[in-house]
Design a protein around this motif. Structure first.
Motif, PDB file in Angstrom:
ATOM      1  N   LYS A 244      -2.926  -6.611  -6.048  1.00  0.00           N
ATOM      2  CA  LYS A 244      -4.063  -6.035  -6.780  1.00  0.00           C
ATOM      3  C   LYS A 244      -3.684  -4.694  -7.391  1.00  0.00           C
ATOM      4  CE  LYS A 244      -7.589  -8.416  -4.034  1.00  0.00           C
ATOM      5  NZ  LYS A 244      -8.734  -8.287  -3.095  1.00  0.00           N
ATOM      6  N   ILE A 245      -2.923  -3.876  -6.651  1.00  0.00           N
ATOM      7  CA  ILE A 245      -2.469  -2.600  -7.206  1.00  0.00           C
ATOM      8  C   ILE A 245      -1.539  -2.840  -8.393  1.00  0.00           C
ATOM      9  CG2 ILE A 245      -1.011  -0.579  -6.720  1.00  0.00           C
ATOM     10  CD1 ILE A 245      -3.810  -0.298  -5.635  1.00  0.00           C
ATOM     11  N   ALA A 246      -0.736  -3.889  -8.327  1.00  0.00           N
ATOM     12  CA  ALA A 246       0.168  -4.208  -9.438  1.00  0.00           C
ATOM     13  C   ALA A 246      -0.605  -4.505 -10.716  1.00  0.00           C
ATOM     14  CB  ALA A 246       1.041  -5.402  -9.061  1.00  0.00           C
ATOM     15  N   GLN A 247      -1.836  -5.034 -10.600  1.00  0.00           N
ATOM     16  CA  GLN A 247      -2.664  -5.281 -11.790  1.00  0.00           C
ATOM     17  C   GLN A 247      -3.453  -4.037 -12.190  1.00  0.00           C
ATOM     18  OE1 GLN A 247      -2.642  -8.124 -13.575  1.00  0.00           O
ATOM     19  NE2 GLN A 247      -1.097  -8.977 -12.188  1.00  0.00           N
ATOM     20  N   LEU A 248      -3.923  -3.269 -11.208  1.00  0.00           N
ATOM     21  CA  LEU A 248      -4.731  -2.081 -11.510  1.00  0.00           C
ATOM     22  C   LEU A 248      -3.874  -0.938 -12.042  1.00  0.00           C
ATOM     23  CD1 LEU A 248      -7.008  -2.184  -8.326  1.00  0.00           C
ATOM     24  CD2 LEU A 248      -7.724  -2.689 -10.665  1.00  0.00           C
ATOM     25  N   VAL A 249      -2.637  -0.813 -11.545  1.00  0.00           N
ATOM     26  CA  VAL A 249      -1.724   0.258 -11.981  1.00  0.00           C
ATOM     27  C   VAL A 249      -0.397  -0.407 -12.358  1.00  0.00           C
ATOM     28  CG1 VAL A 249      -0.761   2.521 -11.420  1.00  0.00           C
ATOM     29  CG2 VAL A 249      -2.832   1.739 -10.259  1.00  0.00           C
ATOM     30  N   GLU A 269       0.383   4.732  -2.359  1.00  0.00           N
ATOM     31  CA  GLU A 269      -0.704   5.073  -1.454  1.00  0.00           C
ATOM     32  C   GLU A 269      -1.810   5.834  -2.170  1.00  0.00           C
ATOM     33  OE1 GLU A 269       1.259   7.120   1.686  1.00  0.00           O
ATOM     34  OE2 GLU A 269       1.924   5.271   2.685  1.00  0.00           O
ATOM     35  N   ALA A 270      -1.446   6.684  -3.152  1.00  0.00           N
ATOM     36  CA  ALA A 270      -2.460   7.381  -3.943  1.00  0.00           C
ATOM     37  C   ALA A 270      -3.286   6.388  -4.761  1.00  0.00           C
ATOM     38  CB  ALA A 270      -1.792   8.415  -4.860  1.00  0.00           C
ATOM     39  N   ALA A 271      -2.618   5.362  -5.303  1.00  0.00           N
ATOM     40  CA  ALA A 271      -3.344   4.337  -6.061  1.00  0.00           C
ATOM     41  C   ALA A 271      -4.287   3.554  -5.153  1.00  0.00           C
ATOM     42  CB  ALA A 271      -2.355   3.394  -6.742  1.00  0.00           C
ATOM     43  N   CYS A 272      -3.881   3.302  -3.914  1.00  0.00           N
ATOM     44  CA  CYS A 272      -4.748   2.580  -2.972  1.00  0.00           C
ATOM     45  C   CYS A 272      -6.004   3.382  -2.664  1.00  0.00           C
ATOM     46  CB  CYS A 272      -3.990   2.282  -1.684  1.00  0.00           C
ATOM     47  SG  CYS A 272      -2.696   1.039  -1.863  1.00  0.00           S
ATOM     48  N   VAL A 273      -5.874   4.688  -2.524  1.00  0.00           N
ATOM     49  CA  VAL A 273      -7.038   5.537  -2.265  1.00  0.00           C
ATOM     50  C   VAL A 273      -7.949   5.578  -3.480  1.00  0.00           C
ATOM     51  CG1 VAL A 273      -7.788   7.884  -1.773  1.00  0.00           C
ATOM     52  CG2 VAL A 273      -5.817   6.928  -0.561  1.00  0.00           C
ATOM     53  N   HIS A 274      -7.356   5.689  -4.676  1.00  0.00           N
ATOM     54  CA  HIS A 274      -8.153   5.792  -5.899  1.00  0.00           C
ATOM     55  C   HIS A 274      -8.921   4.497  -6.190  1.00  0.00           C
ATOM     56  CE1 HIS A 274      -9.276   7.217  -9.874  1.00  0.00           C
ATOM     57  NE2 HIS A 274      -8.804   6.085 -10.394  1.00  0.00           N
ATOM     58  N   HIS A 275      -8.319   3.360  -5.879  1.00  0.00           N
ATOM     59  CA  HIS A 275      -8.940   2.058  -6.186  1.00  0.00           C
ATOM     60  C   HIS A 275      -9.452   1.375  -4.917  1.00  0.00           C
ATOM     61  CE1 HIS A 275      -7.612   2.073 -10.389  1.00  0.00           C
ATOM     62  NE2 HIS A 275      -6.433   2.498  -9.967  1.00  0.00           N
ATOM     63  N   LEU A 277     -12.400   0.916  -3.634  1.00  0.00           N
ATOM     64  CA  LEU A 277     -13.557   0.020  -3.796  1.00  0.00           C
ATOM     65  C   LEU A 277     -13.138  -1.305  -4.409  1.00  0.00           C
ATOM     66  CD1 LEU A 277     -16.609  -0.350  -3.549  1.00  0.00           C
ATOM     67  CD2 LEU A 277     -16.858   0.669  -5.825  1.00  0.00           C
ATOM     68  N   ALA A 278     -12.290  -1.271  -5.434  1.00  0.00           N
ATOM     69  CA  ALA A 278     -11.836  -2.506  -6.086  1.00  0.00           C
ATOM     70  C   ALA A 278     -11.003  -3.358  -5.136  1.00  0.00           C
ATOM     71  CB  ALA A 278     -11.044  -2.174  -7.342  1.00  0.00           C
ATOM     72  N   LEU A 279     -10.275  -2.713  -4.229  1.00  0.00           N
ATOM     73  CA  LEU A 279      -9.445  -3.465  -3.288  1.00  0.00           C
ATOM     74  C   LEU A 279     -10.288  -4.181  -2.240  1.00  0.00           C
ATOM     75  CD1 LEU A 279      -6.529  -0.916  -2.682  1.00  0.00           C
ATOM     76  CD2 LEU A 279      -6.458  -2.994  -4.063  1.00  0.00           C
ATOM     77  N   ARG A 280     -11.458  -3.666  -1.932  1.00  0.00           N
ATOM     78  CA  ARG A 280     -12.287  -4.244  -0.876  1.00  0.00           C
ATOM     79  C   ARG A 280     -13.164  -5.392  -1.341  1.00  0.00           C
ATOM     80  NH1 ARG A 280     -13.189   1.245   0.733  1.00  0.00           N
ATOM     81  NH2 ARG A 280     -15.219   1.195  -0.300  1.00  0.00           N
ATOM     82  N   ARG A 281     -13.573  -5.385  -2.596  1.00  0.00           N
ATOM     83  CA  ARG A 281     -14.567  -6.364  -3.033  1.00  0.00           C
ATOM     84  C   ARG A 281     -13.907  -7.560  -3.715  1.00  0.00           C
ATOM     85  NH1 ARG A 281     -16.657  -2.456  -7.863  1.00  0.00           N
ATOM     86  NH2 ARG A 281     -15.013  -2.963  -9.376  1.00  0.00           N
ATOM     87  N   PRO A 282     -14.524  -8.742  -3.648  1.00  0.00           N
ATOM     88  CA  PRO A 282     -14.026  -9.889  -4.411  1.00  0.00           C
ATOM     89  C   PRO A 282     -14.195  -9.628  -5.909  1.00  0.00           C
ATOM     90  CG  PRO A 282     -15.584 -10.568  -2.702  1.00  0.00           C
ATOM     91  CD  PRO A 282     -15.679  -9.083  -2.807  1.00  0.00           C
TER      92      PRO A 282
END
Length: 540
Positions: A244-249, A269-275, A277-282
Motif C-alpha cells: 500500500k505504501i508503494a502505491q501511496l508513495v 516509517e514516516a510514510a506509514c505514520v502519514h498514511h 488512516l489509509a493503511l487501516r481502512r479497506p
C-alpha cells in the motif's frame, strides 16, 4: 367456551363466507361492554360423559356439549374500531362468543390510515381465500424481517413476493441470491449481476462483476490466504502494508516493491505514520500480483543486525525466507484460482461498488439481484465476499446515503453468512456485517430480510433484532424453540400450529402485528426456480 353448533356435521356459509362453527384455528369475537376481545380457538374437546353421543349408532336424544379453549389475542375498541395492544379487560362468564367475520380480522390486522395502494399485498386468510391481508412497508420491513421455514414450506415464494411488492411500490431492494433460483425475477427496473464465474461465450447475456480485493479487510485476506502463526502471519501483515505504501508513495518503491534488505527505514516509517488512516481502512489500492515477492522482501533481519548502518533494515534472513515459502506458494495458487477471479483478477469485470452506486443513483432501478450461485465455497470465499458487500452497504448507510430512499437487503440462505466466524484458529474473521445491519441499520434507513431454513444457526442477538417474523412450517423442535425465544408474541399455543402449516402457509408474528396471524402467502407473479430433479421421468 361452549360450542353448541359444533356437533352439526360439515360447515356452512353465510353471505358467501365460510362459517366454521367451532373448528380449531377459527377466529372468534367475545362480546364486551367497551371492548370486544379477538381470540383463536386452539382446542376442542368433549366432556367424557358426552363422548358416546357423537357415535352414529347412539339413539339418545341428548346433544353433545363440546367445549373449546380460546387463546385471547387482542382487543378492539367498540367506539373507534381500532385494535389495542393486549387485552385490557378479560371476558366474564356468560358473555357470548361469535365466529369472527374475515373482514373484522382484516380490520384488526390492517389498522391504520395507509391507503390500500401503498400496502404490501402479502397474503390471504387460509379459511377465507378471497380476503386479502395487506401490511404497510413500515410494519413488515421497517424493523427488519425474518422469513423462516423448512425446505418446501414456501419461504422462497415469500421472498420473491416481497421483491415484487417492493418493486411495485417504488422502493429499492438488493437481493443476495445464494442459489440462483431468483433468476426468474425479470422486468423493468430489475438488474441481475453475478459474483463469481465468467461468460461462457460472447453470446452469454449474463453480467459478471468483481469485488476488488483491495475492498477486503486484512482479516478477510488472512482467511483466504491462511498464513500460519509465528513467521507467516506477521510477514503477510507487513507485506500488505508495504504494498500500500508503494502505491501511496511511489518514490519509495522499486518496480512496485519496497526493497528492505540493508536499506534505510526512516522514509518508509514516516510514510506509514502519514498514511496511517489509509493503511487501516479497506479501499486502499495495492498490487496483489506483487504480494509473494513482497513477502520475500520482508524476510530480513531486524534493524542494526547485519546492516550497514543502525537505521537500516538488516540483511536477508534465510530462515524466514524458508518459513514463508509455503505462504508464497499458497498466494500464487490463490491468485491463479478460477474460483477467486472475481476477487484477485478484476480486470475486465465491472466492480460491484460502481454498480451499486449506479443502482442507487438511477430512480428507475428498483431491484438489484446479486447472484452468488457461481461463487465458490473454497476457502470461505462466498462467506467472506458476501460479508464484505454487506459491510460496504453499511458504510454507505452510515454516510446517510439511504435516508431519502430506504433500501431493503434480502439475504437468502442467511445461515450461510451469519455464522460466528470463518477461518482457522489463527486467522479468523467474524461474519458480522449483516448482524450489524440488523442492529444499527434501521436508523440509517437500511433494513434487512433474512430467509433461512435453519433458525438455530442464526445468532441469537441477530434474531432478537427482527421486528417481524414470517414463519412457515417448522418441524425441528430446536428451530421452533429458537423462534419462540426470539419473538415474544409467539407463545407455545401459537407455535404448536407451526409443524402442521401447509405449503405457502405461514404465521406472521412481530412488534407491528397485533397478534400471531395465520396467513396463506400470495403466489408471486414470477415464482422462483426450484430446479428439483424429476426422478420419475429421469430414472428408469
Amino acid at each position: 367456551m361452549n360450542l353448541p353448533f359444533a356437533p352439526h356435521p360439515g360447515s356452512t356459509h353465510v353471505a358467501g363466507y365460510l362459517l366454521q362453527r367451532g373448528q380449531v384455528g377459527e377466529f372468534v369475537i367475545i362480546e364486551g361492554e367497551e371492548h370486544a376481545v379477538l381470540g383463536r380457538l386452539i382446542e376442542t374437546r368433549l366432556p367424557e360423559r358426552d363422548r358416546l353421543t357423537v357415535e352414529p349408532t347412539h339413539e339418545s336424544e341428548d346433544r353433545p356439549n363440546p367445549l373449546g379453549v380460546v387463546q385471547l389475542l387482542t382487543a378492539v375498541d367498540l367506539e373507534s374500531g381500532m385494535p389495542l395492544r393486549g387485552v385490557p379487560v378479560s371476558p366474564r362468564i356468560g358473555q357470548h362468543v361469535f365466529s369472527a367475520h374475515p373482514l373484522v380480522v382484516k380490520q384488526v390486522v390492517e389498522a391504520g390510515t395507509t391507503p390500500e395502494a401503498k400496502r404490501i399485498n402479502l397474503a390471504t386468510f387460509p379459511h377465507a381465500r378471497d380476503t386479502m391481508v395487506s401490511l404497510t412497508p413500515g410494519q413488515l420491513l421497517g424493523r427488519h424481517c425474518a422469513v423462516l421455514g423448512a425446505t418446501g414450506g414456501g419461504k422462497s415464494w415469500t421472498l420473491a413476493l416481497l421483491v415484487e411488492e417492493i418493486s411495485r411500490l417504488g422502493g429499492k431492494a438488493i437481493l443476495f441470491d445464494a442459489t440462483g433460483e431468483f433468476q426468474t425475477q425479470i422486468g423493468p427496473g430489475i438488474t441481475h449481476v453475478h459474483l463469481g464465474g465468467r461468460k461462457e461465450n460472447a453470446n452469454d447475456p449474463r453480467r459478471f462483476l468483481s469485488f476488488p480485493y483491495w475492498e477486503l479487510t486484512e482479516s478477510d485476506l488472512f482467511v483466504l490466504l491462511r498464513p500460519s502463526p509465528g513467521v507467516q502471519a506477521p510477514k503477510l501483515k507487513e507485506a500488505l502494508r508495504s504494498l500500500k505504501i508503494a502505491q501511496l508513495v511511489p518514490g519509495l518503491a522499486v518496480n512496485g516493491l519496497i526493497r528492505k534488505a540493508g536499506n534505510a527505514r526512516q522514509h518508509f516509517e514516516a510514510a506509514c505514520v502519514h498514511h496511517a488512516l489509509a493503511l487501516r481502512r479497506p479501499g486502499t489500492f495495492f498490487d496483489v500480483e506483487q504480494l509473494s515477492n513482497q513477502i520475500w522482501e520482508e524476510c530480513v533481519w531486524p534493524s542494526g543486525f547485519n546492516a550497514a548502518q543502525a537505521g537500516n533494515w538488516g540483511g536477508a534472513n534465510a530462515n524466514e525466507q524458508s518459513a514463508c515459502a509455503t505462504l508464497m506458494s499458497r498466494v500464487e495458487s490463490e491468485l491463479a484460482s478460477p474460483n477467486l477471479e472475481c476477487l484477485f483478477a478484476p480486470a475486465g469485470l465491472d466492480p460491484l461498488p460502481d454498480v451499486v452506486e449506479a443502482f442507487l443513483a438511477d430512480p428507475t432501478q428498483r431491484v438489484l439481484r446479486i447472484s452468488l450461485e457461481l461463487l465458490s465455497f473454497e476457502h470461505n470465499a462466498r462467506e467472506v465476499v458476501a460479508n464484505a458487500v454487506g459491510r460496504y452497504l453499511l458504510g454507505l448507510a452510515r454516510e446517510g446515503r439511504f435516508l431519502a430512499m430506504p433500501v431493503v437487503t434480502l439475504l437468502d440462505e442467511a445461515h450461510q453468512f451469519l455464522d460466528k466466524s470463518v477461518g482457522d484458529e489463527f486467522s479468523k474473521t467474524d461474519l458480522d456485517a449483516f448482524g450489524l445491519i440488523a442492529k444499527e441499520g434501521r436508523k440509517y434507513s437500511l433494513t434487512c430480510v433474512l430467509a433461512t431454513q435453519r433458525p438455530r444457526d442464526i445468532p441469537e442477538d441477530v434474531l432478537s433484532q427482527m421486528g417481524m417474523f414470517i414463519v412457515h412450517r417448522l418441524i425441528n423442535e430446536r428451530d421452533r424453540n429458537v423462534v419462540e425465544k426470539a419473538c415474544g408474541d409467539l407463545d407455545a399455543s401459537a407455535a404448536s400450529f407451526l409443524p402442521t402449516l401447509g405449503q405457502g402457509e405461514a404465521m406472521v408474528v412481530g412488534v407491528s402485528s397485533p397478534m400471531p396471524l395465520p396467513i396463506a402467502i400470495n403466489r408471486p407473479m414470477r415464482p422462483p426456480s426450484s430446479r428439483s430433479a424429476d426422478y420419475e421421468n429421469l430414472w428408469g
